[in-house]
Write an enzyme that holds these catalytic residues in place. Structure first.
Site, PDB file in Angstrom:
ATOM      1  N   GLN A 105       0.844  -1.192   0.000  1.00  0.00           N
ATOM      2  CA  GLN A 105       0.000   0.000   0.000  1.00  0.00           C
ATOM      3  C   GLN A 105       0.886   1.251   0.000  1.00  0.00           C
ATOM      4  O   GLN A 105       0.398   2.356  -0.180  1.00  0.00           O
ATOM      5  CB  GLN A 105      -0.877   0.044   1.262  1.00  0.00           C
ATOM      6  CG  GLN A 105      -1.824  -1.127   1.426  1.00  0.00           C
ATOM      7  CD  GLN A 105      -2.433  -1.130   2.804  1.00  0.00           C
ATOM      8  OE1 GLN A 105      -3.254  -0.269   3.143  1.00  0.00           O
ATOM      9  NE2 GLN A 105      -2.055  -2.081   3.631  1.00  0.00           N
ATOM     10  N   ASN A 106       2.171   1.042   0.227  1.00  0.00           N
ATOM     11  CA  ASN A 106       3.081   2.177   0.383  1.00  0.00           C
ATOM     12  C   ASN A 106       3.425   2.797  -0.965  1.00  0.00           C
ATOM     13  O   ASN A 106       3.458   2.108  -1.982  1.00  0.00           O
ATOM     14  CB  ASN A 106       4.370   1.736   1.093  1.00  0.00           C
ATOM     15  CG  ASN A 106       4.106   1.205   2.483  1.00  0.00           C
ATOM     16  OD1 ASN A 106       3.041   1.457   3.069  1.00  0.00           O
ATOM     17  ND2 ASN A 106       5.047   0.444   3.012  1.00  0.00           N
ATOM     18  N   VAL A 107       3.658   4.089  -0.948  1.00  0.00           N
ATOM     19  CA  VAL A 107       3.972   4.821  -2.191  1.00  0.00           C
ATOM     20  C   VAL A 107       5.426   5.300  -2.166  1.00  0.00           C
ATOM     21  O   VAL A 107       5.842   6.077  -3.021  1.00  0.00           O
ATOM     22  CB  VAL A 107       3.011   6.031  -2.357  1.00  0.00           C
ATOM     23  CG1 VAL A 107       1.568   5.556  -2.511  1.00  0.00           C
ATOM     24  CG2 VAL A 107       3.120   7.013  -1.195  1.00  0.00           C
ATOM     25  N   HIS A 123      -1.370   1.556  -4.431  1.00  0.00           N
ATOM     26  CA  HIS A 123      -1.745   2.965  -4.314  1.00  0.00           C
ATOM     27  C   HIS A 123      -0.795   3.900  -5.044  1.00  0.00           C
ATOM     28  O   HIS A 123      -0.728   5.083  -4.721  1.00  0.00           O
ATOM     29  CB  HIS A 123      -1.824   3.342  -2.819  1.00  0.00           C
ATOM     30  CG  HIS A 123      -2.908   2.612  -2.095  1.00  0.00           C
ATOM     31  ND1 HIS A 123      -2.936   2.460  -0.735  1.00  0.00           N
ATOM     32  CD2 HIS A 123      -4.001   1.956  -2.550  1.00  0.00           C
ATOM     33  CE1 HIS A 123      -4.006   1.767  -0.374  1.00  0.00           C
ATOM     34  NE2 HIS A 123      -4.655   1.433  -1.464  1.00  0.00           N
ATOM     35  N   CYS A 134      -5.562  14.692 -18.431  1.00  0.00           N
ATOM     36  CA  CYS A 134      -5.463  13.660 -19.486  1.00  0.00           C
ATOM     37  C   CYS A 134      -5.111  12.304 -18.884  1.00  0.00           C
ATOM     38  O   CYS A 134      -5.168  11.284 -19.547  1.00  0.00           O
ATOM     39  CB  CYS A 134      -4.428  14.075 -20.546  1.00  0.00           C
ATOM     40  SG  CYS A 134      -2.731  14.010 -19.965  1.00  0.00           S
ATOM     41  N   CYS A 157       0.540  19.988 -16.913  1.00  0.00           N
ATOM     42  CA  CYS A 157       0.858  19.018 -17.971  1.00  0.00           C
ATOM     43  C   CYS A 157       0.955  19.742 -19.307  1.00  0.00           C
ATOM     44  O   CYS A 157       0.320  20.793 -19.494  1.00  0.00           O
ATOM     45  CB  CYS A 157      -0.273  17.982 -18.039  1.00  0.00           C
ATOM     46  SG  CYS A 157      -0.033  16.706 -19.274  1.00  0.00           S
ATOM     47  N   CYS A 159      -0.217  18.638 -21.962  1.00  0.00           N
ATOM     48  CA  CYS A 159      -1.313  18.173 -22.841  1.00  0.00           C
ATOM     49  C   CYS A 159      -2.138  19.393 -23.225  1.00  0.00           C
ATOM     50  O   CYS A 159      -2.117  20.416 -22.566  1.00  0.00           O
ATOM     51  CB  CYS A 159      -2.177  17.147 -22.096  1.00  0.00           C
ATOM     52  SG  CYS A 159      -3.154  17.821 -20.742  1.00  0.00           S
ATOM     53  N   SER A 200      -2.506  -1.306   9.509  1.00  0.00           N
ATOM     54  CA  SER A 200      -3.612  -1.289  10.479  1.00  0.00           C
ATOM     55  C   SER A 200      -4.859  -1.958   9.889  1.00  0.00           C
ATOM     56  O   SER A 200      -5.878  -2.063  10.558  1.00  0.00           O
ATOM     57  CB  SER A 200      -3.933   0.160  10.856  1.00  0.00           C
ATOM     58  OG  SER A 200      -4.261   0.894   9.670  1.00  0.00           O
ATOM     59  N   ASN A 224       3.350  -7.101  13.382  1.00  0.00           N
ATOM     60  CA  ASN A 224       2.909  -5.770  13.789  1.00  0.00           C
ATOM     61  C   ASN A 224       3.058  -5.693  15.300  1.00  0.00           C
ATOM     62  O   ASN A 224       2.518  -6.554  16.008  1.00  0.00           O
ATOM     63  CB  ASN A 224       1.435  -5.565  13.396  1.00  0.00           C
ATOM     64  CG  ASN A 224       1.006  -4.107  13.526  1.00  0.00           C
ATOM     65  OD1 ASN A 224       1.448  -3.389  14.412  1.00  0.00           O
ATOM     66  ND2 ASN A 224       0.135  -3.680  12.618  1.00  0.00           N
TER      67      ASN A 224
END
Ligand code: BV8
Length: 260
Positions: A105-107, A123, A134, A157, A159, A200, A224
């Site tokens: 889930q980490n970015v 994510h 766009c 952008c 575009c 969590s 955890n």
């Protein structure tokens, strides 16, 4: 280390040694020991706001400057941290078991930096940008991918629609990348061991994965230091920081494989 904990590591290592398909799902907790704050803990991200108030498209359209400031602050923070032993242990585990899938889930890109080769990013990734109009998602190399928020201007952008650039992450209320979530469902359904690490289990649909794995018959492991909704369902709980627990699991597995 207590005898019980030692036995837990031994039990998990024995299962990993014969597992056909290990699936791992990670959340913000695995990056905590790298110095990246989690979302919902006391010292959580920019605790003036709830992430749900910033990580959503309405907040962005209403106040793109504030949302860009939050992401620029996070990008700066992430550019100054390194993967921790937990990330590296998963990158090594990938080479030690017959089939391994990593879902995050980490970015923050830290799994890739630690050497994990196939990361399903549910994510998105904070290091990339995409166009709000766009929809094009820029790769690392593209100029626009790196276009940064500068005080007084907003990255736009090139575009024809002059869309605002935004971080290439999934915000609350937005659907997840179809290929990523579909692969996550499919791989979870085939797992014989599912390890849920540092989350969590609050944010859906990602939070459904460990429950689905259990229903499909997987041996469910939670790593955890704090209890979650998942804890009562888990077959094995390592209530320790992942940066400490995961290297010990890999070490036990390495010892077992050396004896084989
Ligand atoms: C969706 C990217 C379909 C951005 C993130 C109403 C309308 C629309 C949707 C919903 C709705 N109500 C509910 C929903 C669903 C919603 C949701 O789940 N909301 C929650 C708040 C209830 N989900 C969505 O909106 C998703 N999209 O459903 O689309 C749709 C569309 C329209 C209408 C209906 C449906 C999109 C969700 C994605 C949001 N984007 N991130 C960014 O990062 O900026 S979410 C973000 O928060 C993370 O990615 C992650 O998913 C989540 C944080 O969770 P964790 O990672 O678990 O972190 P947390 O801080 O919570 O916990 C850390 C854990 O680590 C703790 O347990 C702690 O004990 C542990 N820990 C601490 N230290 C350690 C440790 N563990 C191990 N070792 C340590 N050292």
């Amino acid at each position: 280390m207590s005898a019980q904990t030692r036995d837990q590591y031994q039990e998990l290592a024995k299962r990993l040694a014969t597992a056909k398909h290990v699936v791992v799902s990670t959340g913000a907790g695995i990056s905590r020991e790298s110095g990246v704050p989690t979302f919902r803990e006391a010292d959580g991200l920019w605790n003036k706001f709830r992430p749900e108030e910033l990580a959503n498209v309405d907040a962005f359209l209403a106040n793109p400057k504030l949302v860009w400031e939050w992401y620029s602050w996070r990008r700066e923070l992430i550019s100054n941290v390194d993967p921790n032993p937990g990330h590296y242990a998963l990158a090594e585990l990938e080479t030690m078991v017959s089939k391994f899938t990593l879902i995050t889930q980490n970015v923050d890109n830290l799994h890739r930096e630690a050497g994990s080769t196939d990361v399903i990013e549910l994510h998105g990734n904070i290091l990339r940008n995409k166009c709000q109009k766009c929809g094009i998602s820029f790769n690392e190399g593209d100029a626009e991918a790196k276009m940064e928020f500068v005080e007084g201007t907003l990255p736009v952008c090139n575009c024809g629609k002059k869309g605002l650039l935004r971080p290439d992450v999934v915000w609350f209320g937005e659907i997840l990348p179809e290929d990523a979530i579909q692969r996550a469902w499919d791989e979870t359904a085939q797992a014989d061991i599912f390890m849920c690490i540092g989350t969590s289990t609050v944010v859906y649909p990602a939070a459904a994965l460990p429950f689905n794995a259990k229903t499909a018959g997987a041996y469910l492991v939670e790593v955890n230091p704090n209890p979650t909704e998942l804890t009562p369902l888990a077959d094995l709980v390592l209530a320790e920081p992942s940066g400490e627990a995961l290297p010990k699991v890999v070490e036990r597995l390495r010892e077992l494989q050396a004896q084989a």
